[in-house]
Each structure stands twice: as C-alpha cells, then as structure tokens.
Design a protein around this motif. Sequence first.
Motif, short mmCIF file in Angstrom:
data_model
loop_
_atom_site.label_atom_id
_atom_site.label_comp_id
_atom_site.label_asym_id
_atom_site.label_seq_id
_atom_site.Cartn_x
_atom_site.Cartn_y
_atom_site.Cartn_z
N ILE A 141 44.52 50.00 38.71
CA ILE A 141 44.87 48.63 39.10
C ILE A 141 44.98 48.59 40.62
O ILE A 141 45.99 48.96 41.21
N LYS A 142 43.89 48.13 41.27
CA LYS A 142 43.83 48.09 42.73
C LYS A 142 44.14 46.71 43.30
O LYS A 142 44.27 46.56 44.51
N PRO A 183 41.78 40.27 37.48
CA PRO A 183 41.88 40.75 36.10
C PRO A 183 41.77 42.26 36.02
O PRO A 183 41.32 42.92 36.95
N ASP A 184 42.18 42.79 34.87
CA ASP A 184 42.07 44.22 34.62
C ASP A 184 40.59 44.58 34.44
O ASP A 184 39.91 44.05 33.56
N ILE A 223 45.40 46.42 30.06
CA ILE A 223 46.67 45.72 30.24
C ILE A 223 46.81 44.54 29.27
O ILE A 223 47.88 44.38 28.65
N PRO A 224 45.77 43.69 29.09
CA PRO A 224 45.90 42.64 28.06
C PRO A 224 46.14 43.20 26.65
O PRO A 224 46.87 42.58 25.87
N VAL A 242 46.36 40.49 36.68
CA VAL A 242 47.12 41.57 36.05
C VAL A 242 48.61 41.40 36.35
O VAL A 242 49.46 41.72 35.51
N GLY A 243 48.93 40.90 37.53
CA GLY A 243 50.34 40.70 37.88
C GLY A 243 51.06 39.81 36.88
O GLY A 243 52.23 40.06 36.54
N LEU A 244 50.40 38.75 36.41
CA LEU A 244 50.99 37.88 35.39
C LEU A 244 51.22 38.64 34.09
O LEU A 244 52.24 38.46 33.41
#
Length: 566
Positions: free
Chosen positions: A459-460, A465-466, A490-491, A533-535
């Motif tokens: 995760i950069k 999104p992932d 992640i989802p 991804v943060g969400l």
Amino acid sequence: MTEDNKNFVLFAVVAALILFGWPLIQNRFFPTANPPVTKIEGGETEVVQGKAAATADAPGAIRDRNLVIGESPRVKIDTPTLQGSINLKGARIDDLVLKNYKDTIAKDSAPVRLLSPAGTTDAYFAAFGWRDDGLAPPAADTVWTASSPVLAPGKPVTLTAANAKGQRFQIELSVDKDYMFTVKQTVANGGQAPVPVATYGLVNRAGVSKDPDSWTIHTGPMSVANGSANYSPNFKDVDAAPQKFTTTGGWLGFTDKYWLTALLPDQARSFDGQFRAGNAKTYQADYTAAPQLLPPGRQITQTARFFAGAKEVKLLDRYTDKEGATKLDYAIDWGWFRLVEKPIFYYLDWLFRMIGNFGVAIILLTFTIRALVFPIAQRQYASMAHMRAIQPKMKAIQERYKDDKPRQQQEIMALYKSEKVNPLAGCLPTLLQIPIFYALYKVLMLTIEMRHQPFVAWIKDLSAPDPLTPLNLFGLLNFTPPHFLAIGVIPIILGISMYFQFKLNPTPMDETQKQVFALMPWVLMFVMAPFAVGLQVYWITSNIITIIQQRLLYARHPALLEAPAK
C-alpha cells in the motif's frame, strides 16, 4: 411463490443493480480514488509512470519545452517551493514547477509542472498588463527590461517598458516562500493629456483538467464573487458562452484536484471577471479593474496577486484569514459537511505529524470517533434489547389488526409510548457515522496532504485503490481484471470483517432479513473496492471495534442474544 421467496428475489435484483449499476452512479456523484500509483506485475510491485497529455488535436506543432524556454530572455524564479522563470517577452509567468511534489512515487520522478509556455505540451501561463483604451501599453511581444536576473523571496524584480507618448510602465513582481506572487503595476504619465488606466490579469491554459469534474468534487473554472464561491461553471459551460461577473473582492482562476492558479485583484476595488474559450480548446480566466484617470506628470500603482501552486489546507487558510485573500480556502471544494470535514482533516493531519504514518493516523482517528460515540452505542444496544423484549406484543398487535393498518400503527405507537421505547434510537450511531464517513472520503479525495501517503507493504498510496488483487494471482497471471471485479486484498478483508460483525448481530426473526444480512457484506465489498484504501482501513478498524464493543454490550444486555419470546 411464497412471500419470503418474493422478498428474496427482490433483494437479489436490488443487489445486482447495486453491484453493476454502482459504477455509473459512483462516476457521477462519488469519483473513485486517485489512479493507483503502483501495479503488481510478476508478483512484484511496480511504480505506475505518468503519461503525457495527448496533443494530436492541438493546432500546429507542439514544440520542445526547453527549446521554447531558451528562445527568449528570462528572469529565474527560485523559492523554497517553486522553480521556473518569467518570460520577458510579453512579461509572462509561464515556466513553473513545484519542488515539493513529484509526478509519481518513484525516487527519480520529475517534480510536478504547473505552468508551461504557449506552444508546448500542456501550455499554461499568466500575464498582466493594461487595457488599450486611450492608453498605449506595451504589446504582447514587447521585450521588457528586468532589474535583476532572479526573483526570490525578499528579492523583487521590476520589469520596465515605455512608449513613444512619454508613458512609462513598470511591473514589480515579488514572491513569498510559498506560492503567492504580488504584482504591482505602475504607469507614469509623461504625456500632455490625462489617460485612463485599467489593469488586467489573465490565466490561459490549453485543454481541460485531467482530474474529473463531478457532483462532489469540482475541477475547472472557479471564482469567488460577491462573497460566495462559485463552483457552477465547467469547461463545457465556457465553451457554450463566456461566463462573466462583477464584484468587489474575490478571485478567479482554474482549480484541479490538487493544484490552483488564481488571480486576486485589489480586494478593495471593483473588477469585471470572466471565463472564455479560445481556439483549439484553450481557456482563459481574466479580469479588468475599474479604470482610473491619470493626469499628466503623475503616476499610479495598482496591485494584484497571483497564486500558483498546491492547495495546501493550512496555507490557503492562512492566506484567507491573515492576508486578506477573500475565501481562497474555498478553492478546496469541501461541500456540505465543511464544518465536520475541516476539523477531521486538522486532527488527522496532527496525528500524522505526531506518528509519521498516515494509515496508523486513520486507525487512531477511528478509535477517537468510536470512543466519542460509545455512550450513544450503549443506548443503542439498550434500546435494541428493549425492542426485542416487546417483539411478542408487536407481533400480537400485527396479527390482531392485520386488516386495519391505520389501527395497527396506532396501537404499535401506543405500545412504544407505554414501554418507553424509541425505535429510532438504534439508528442514531449509524446516522452519525454517515457525515463522518463522507467527511473522511472528502479529506482523502481532496487534500494534497494525503496524496502519495504510504501505509504498509504494497500500500503505497492510501488515497488510491488497493492494487493487489487475487483474481490475477497478484500479477503472476498476465491479465488485468475488469474494474468492477478487481477486488483487492483490503476490500476482501473489509468484507470478512463485515461478515463477522453481522454474524454477531441478533438473529432476525424474518427469513428475508436473514438472507439480506448474509449477502450484504459481500455486496458492499464490491461497492467499496474502487474507493481509497484509507477509507477501507477506516471501515475495517471500525468493524473490529464494533465486534469488540458488541461482545462487551451483549454481556451487559444478554436479552439481545436470547431467542425472542412467543
């Protein structure tokens, strides 16, 4: 077909509509996260390189930027945040890069280029001058004389030119350590008659913003006029007709998701502003100040400012609150929940500065929010326990008055009143989460402080999104899954966390509700996959906290786990 089967079929249809129709709704109202900064190829993480804008439809030949820059004399711009030059031919600010921001996360990535000369890829420039109404100002191809070869903070540069009528023109340029230029335009009238003096400023760009304009995030032409921020006009509106306004105080320019160019005339004087389209998809924002009559032997100075840089939240707030730039902070389209979003941003940014990892900051933010709503959650579970206890009485009323719906509702409301139960109390924590979740979405989507922030491992960029999907064996298979099926790791973790959270909920008595709750985690997994991804980190953390909280509160309210009485 039984009623339960009908309900299940209806839910399945709705779920399919959500799954396959959501991308259309999302693109219009909730743009997805930034494009991934990495991709997985052959099991390895690779940086996604930026692509230059297409220029095939531009008129004439697009020339090399360095060649164009070298064709005319220039004044160098050198500040802690900016690097570039001012073109002395036409007195244009047309060469500007942002030192602190890179195009990609690669170590050797070039800095973000904001301004480029006319005739080059992504041409974008600003210029200042005077209207030719009774005055003979320097022409667009005039080569000005500079007082110094370098413009830097605390080291202004004065450009001078003159005409055959005895009028002398000066443009004094200064710049602060951030992104604000101050432009002082002076005319000395050495002629025999008074002349009207009206300054103008313009920003011209080739092509539309590369960032999509949507219902929730505005990019393109923007202005603040008569005390209000105007996000309404877009590039298509400008194509159709010039967009004009008159105001005292305010600004106009072009906003991208992270970058801004803004013309700020004298905030105490009236000016006319407009957006207009030119040939070959060029767009211009310009203003003209109200004219002033200049007698012979006198001079007049009119001052404006020009912002060209990154939309940093604290910086825009400072310019607005302390330096008189009317509502410049509204360049960030916070939207309806501005009062919630900005405190969340400042708290999240403070956590990030303290810890150094933005993903961990999101996790701590989630704990803070859930701690604040915990007393409400306690009431929610107490209300749910009470509601479960009166279920048999409600069922009896529904059976007794099944053919008289008004009387049924009347008796149920009387039951709520006598039992002192509020059926909406259980919804309050969920309703409180909606503006918080939306606020975090806007913070991740809009604020440049979150751009290219890594978390862990692959995760950069938490605002993207992932990129890691098992559908192509994490890049080992040489194909890219369709967008709506590209479910990242992640989802998937999000879907699993929701599944276990729903499993802990009291078992619904209605079979259709059971089927809905069984499918909902996996439907939402697909819906959330394209988001930042943060969400998803926020939601996963919230789900884990909810699972722990449920175990604690079930211990306090064991009636929730008991089968309802009959």
